[in-house]
Design a protein around this motif. Structure first.
Motif, PDB file in Angstrom:
ATOM      1  N   LEU A   1       0.848  -1.199   0.000  1.00 53.57           N
ATOM      2  CA  LEU A   1       0.000   0.000   0.000  1.00 53.57           C
ATOM      3  C   LEU A   1       0.877   1.240   0.000  1.00 53.57           C
ATOM      4  N   ARG A   2       0.716   2.071  -1.016  1.00 54.40           N
ATOM      5  CA  ARG A   2       1.580   3.243  -1.133  1.00 54.40           C
ATOM      6  C   ARG A   2       1.071   4.395  -0.278  1.00 54.40           C
ATOM      7  N   VAL A   3       2.019   5.135   0.274  1.00 53.55           N
ATOM      8  CA  VAL A   3       1.703   6.292   1.107  1.00 53.55           C
ATOM      9  C   VAL A   3       2.391   7.503   0.494  1.00 53.55           C
ATOM     10  N   VAL A   4       1.644   8.583   0.319  1.00 48.53           N
ATOM     11  CA  VAL A   4       2.253   9.770  -0.286  1.00 48.53           C
ATOM     12  C   VAL A   4       2.649  10.764   0.802  1.00 48.53           C
ATOM     13  N   LEU A   5       3.888  11.226   0.700  1.00 41.75           N
ATOM     14  CA  LEU A   5       4.435  12.190   1.656  1.00 41.75           C
ATOM     15  C   LEU A   5       4.072  13.589   1.161  1.00 41.75           C
ATOM     16  N   ALA A   6       3.171  14.260   1.894  1.00 34.25           N
ATOM     17  CA  ALA A   6       2.570  15.509   1.418  1.00 34.25           C
ATOM     18  C   ALA A   6       3.426  16.712   1.791  1.00 34.25           C
ATOM     19  N   THR A   7       4.612  16.797   1.193  1.00 39.89           N
ATOM     20  CA  THR A   7       5.477  17.961   1.444  1.00 39.89           C
ATOM     21  C   THR A   7       6.307  18.281   0.213  1.00 39.89           C
ATOM     22  N   HIS A   8       6.590  19.568   0.008  1.00 37.80           N
ATOM     23  CA  HIS A   8       7.515  20.014  -1.025  1.00 37.80           C
ATOM     24  C   HIS A   8       8.890  20.339  -0.437  1.00 37.80           C
ATOM     25  N   ASN A   9       9.033  20.190   0.869  1.00 40.14           N
ATOM     26  CA  ASN A   9      10.271  20.581   1.549  1.00 40.14           C
ATOM     27  C   ASN A   9      11.283  19.429   1.482  1.00 40.14           C
ATOM     28  N   ALA A  10      12.387  19.664   0.752  1.00 42.05           N
ATOM     29  CA  ALA A  10      13.383  18.611   0.520  1.00 42.05           C
ATOM     30  C   ALA A  10      14.014  18.144   1.829  1.00 42.05           C
ATOM     31  N   GLY A  11      14.167  19.047   2.791  1.00 41.15           N
ATOM     32  CA  GLY A  11      14.750  18.672   4.083  1.00 41.15           C
ATOM     33  C   GLY A  11      13.866  17.677   4.820  1.00 41.15           C
ATOM     34  N   LYS A  12      12.568  17.926   4.796  1.00 38.28           N
ATOM     35  CA  LYS A  12      11.637  16.980   5.446  1.00 38.28           C
ATOM     36  C   LYS A  12      11.666  15.624   4.743  1.00 38.28           C
ATOM     37  N   ILE A  13      11.688  15.640   3.397  1.00 39.23           N
ATOM     38  CA  ILE A  13      11.696  14.378   2.651  1.00 39.23           C
ATOM     39  C   ILE A  13      12.928  13.568   3.028  1.00 39.23           C
ATOM     40  N   ARG A  14      14.104  14.253   3.091  1.00 40.55           N
ATOM     41  CA  ARG A  14      15.339  13.543   3.458  1.00 40.55           C
ATOM     42  C   ARG A  14      15.222  12.894   4.830  1.00 40.55           C
ATOM     43  N   GLU A  15      14.548  13.568   5.773  1.00 38.40           N
ATOM     44  CA  GLU A  15      14.487  13.035   7.139  1.00 38.40           C
ATOM     45  C   GLU A  15      13.415  11.960   7.301  1.00 38.40           C
ATOM     46  N   LEU A  16      12.383  11.977   6.466  1.00 35.48           N
ATOM     47  CA  LEU A  16      11.255  11.066   6.676  1.00 35.48           C
ATOM     48  C   LEU A  16      11.270   9.831   5.784  1.00 35.48           C
ATOM     49  N   ALA A  17      11.737   9.971   4.534  1.00 37.24           N
ATOM     50  CA  ALA A  17      11.542   8.889   3.558  1.00 37.24           C
ATOM     51  C   ALA A  17      12.244   7.594   3.974  1.00 37.24           C
ATOM     52  N   ASP A  18      13.528   7.675   4.365  1.00 39.49           N
ATOM     53  CA  ASP A  18      14.251   6.440   4.705  1.00 39.49           C
ATOM     54  C   ASP A  18      13.675   5.739   5.934  1.00 39.49           C
ATOM     55  N   PRO A  19      13.442   6.463   7.046  1.00 35.94           N
ATOM     56  CA  PRO A  19      12.869   5.772   8.208  1.00 35.94           C
ATOM     57  C   PRO A  19      11.505   5.143   7.916  1.00 35.94           C
ATOM     58  N   MET A  20      10.697   5.794   7.092  1.00 37.83           N
ATOM     59  CA  MET A  20       9.391   5.206   6.760  1.00 37.83           C
ATOM     60  C   MET A  20       9.583   3.962   5.901  1.00 37.83           C
ATOM     61  N   ALA A  21      10.494   4.039   4.916  1.00 38.91           N
ATOM     62  CA  ALA A  21      10.775   2.877   4.060  1.00 38.91           C
ATOM     63  C   ALA A  21      11.338   1.729   4.900  1.00 38.91           C
ATOM     64  N   ASP A  22      12.242   2.044   5.850  1.00 39.82           N
ATOM     65  CA  ASP A  22      12.805   1.001   6.722  1.00 39.82           C
ATOM     66  C   ASP A  22      11.710   0.322   7.537  1.00 39.82           C
ATOM     67  N   PHE A  23      10.664   1.060   7.853  1.00 43.68           N
ATOM     68  CA  PHE A  23       9.545   0.514   8.626  1.00 43.68           C
ATOM     69  C   PHE A  23       8.642  -0.355   7.736  1.00 43.68           C
TER      70      PHE A  23
END
Ligand code: ITT
Length: 204
Positions: A1-23
């Motif tokens: 099930l895909r989840v979309v990260l609702a942000t345009h802020n590259a800093g937030k994407i860098r901090e959130l994407a890997d931990p969410m993918a690891d989960f």
């Protein structure tokens, strides 16, 4: 099930994407949906703005959407800039080549010019929300206590990180690696709260 990260802020994407993918969450960014433009943040609280962003992106994509609304509360500024942290210095002119983040920091240092270290306490706040297409919503929050430095220190991170001093480790947020920052940051704390409730939220 895909989840979309609702942000345009590259800093937030860098901090959130890997931990969410690891989960185990399959994360897609807003770049996959170029038709979704800037979403106007009309709320007066982090919760309201996070819900505005996640609801809009969930409605536009039909996917579960996760949004982070965050900012810096400075006690000497009555908890400002708060929800206006991203737009704090929009009323200031940029110096040649100056980024918005740098201009925001320059305004903050100016506003605090007469405030001594002992009265420069502050915190980062992150409100993170998840919205399902059936309308189910999850809201969590994380904070990080610190104080505003008198000059920027460190090169990592984004936003106000070079001015945010964590006395417990005696480093600025911009002197931390991504993992070190996530281990103690407002966003890391909010994400851990979100993931702790994720399977219940997604069930049924
Ligand atoms: P989106 O709405 O697209 O997510 P944005 O940058 O507009 O991106 P916000 O409205 O939540 O996001 O504003 C958050 C601002 O607060 C951000 O631009 C920074 O200036 C500041 N901020 C938030 N988290 C931070 C962090 O971890 N380190 C430094 N500054 C941070």
């Amino acid at each position: 099930l895909r989840v979309v990260l609702a942000t345009h802020n590259a800093g937030k994407i860098r901090e959130l994407a890997d931990p969410m993918a690891d989960f185990g969450i399959e994360v897609v960014g807003l770049s996959a949906f170029p038709e979704i433009g800037e979403i106007e943040e009309t709320g007066t609280t982090f919760e309201e703005n996070a819900l505005i962003k996640a609801r809009a992106v969930c409605a536009a994509t039909g996917l579960v959407a996760v949004a982070d609304d965050s900012g810096l509360e400075v006690d000497a500024l009555d908890k400002g800039p708060g929800v206006y942290s991203a737009r704090y210095s929009n009323d200031w002119e940029s110096l040649p080549g100056e980024s918005v983040d740098k201009r925001n920091m320059r305004k903050l240092l100016f506003e605090l010019r007469d405030v001594p270290p002992a009265r420069r306490s502050c915190r980062f706040v992150s409100c993170m929300v998840a919205v399902r297409p059936d309308g189910r919503e999850l809201v969590v929050r994380g904070t990080w206590e610190g104080r505003i430095l008198e000059e920027p220190l460190g090169e990592n991170g984004f936003g106000y990180d070079p001015l945010f001093w964590d006395e417990s480790i005696r480093k600025s947020a911009a002197q931390l690696t991504r993992d070190e920052k996530n281990a103690r940051s407002h966003r890391g704390n909010a994400l851990r709260a979100l993931l702790a409730r994720w399977s219940d939220f997604m069930a049924g």
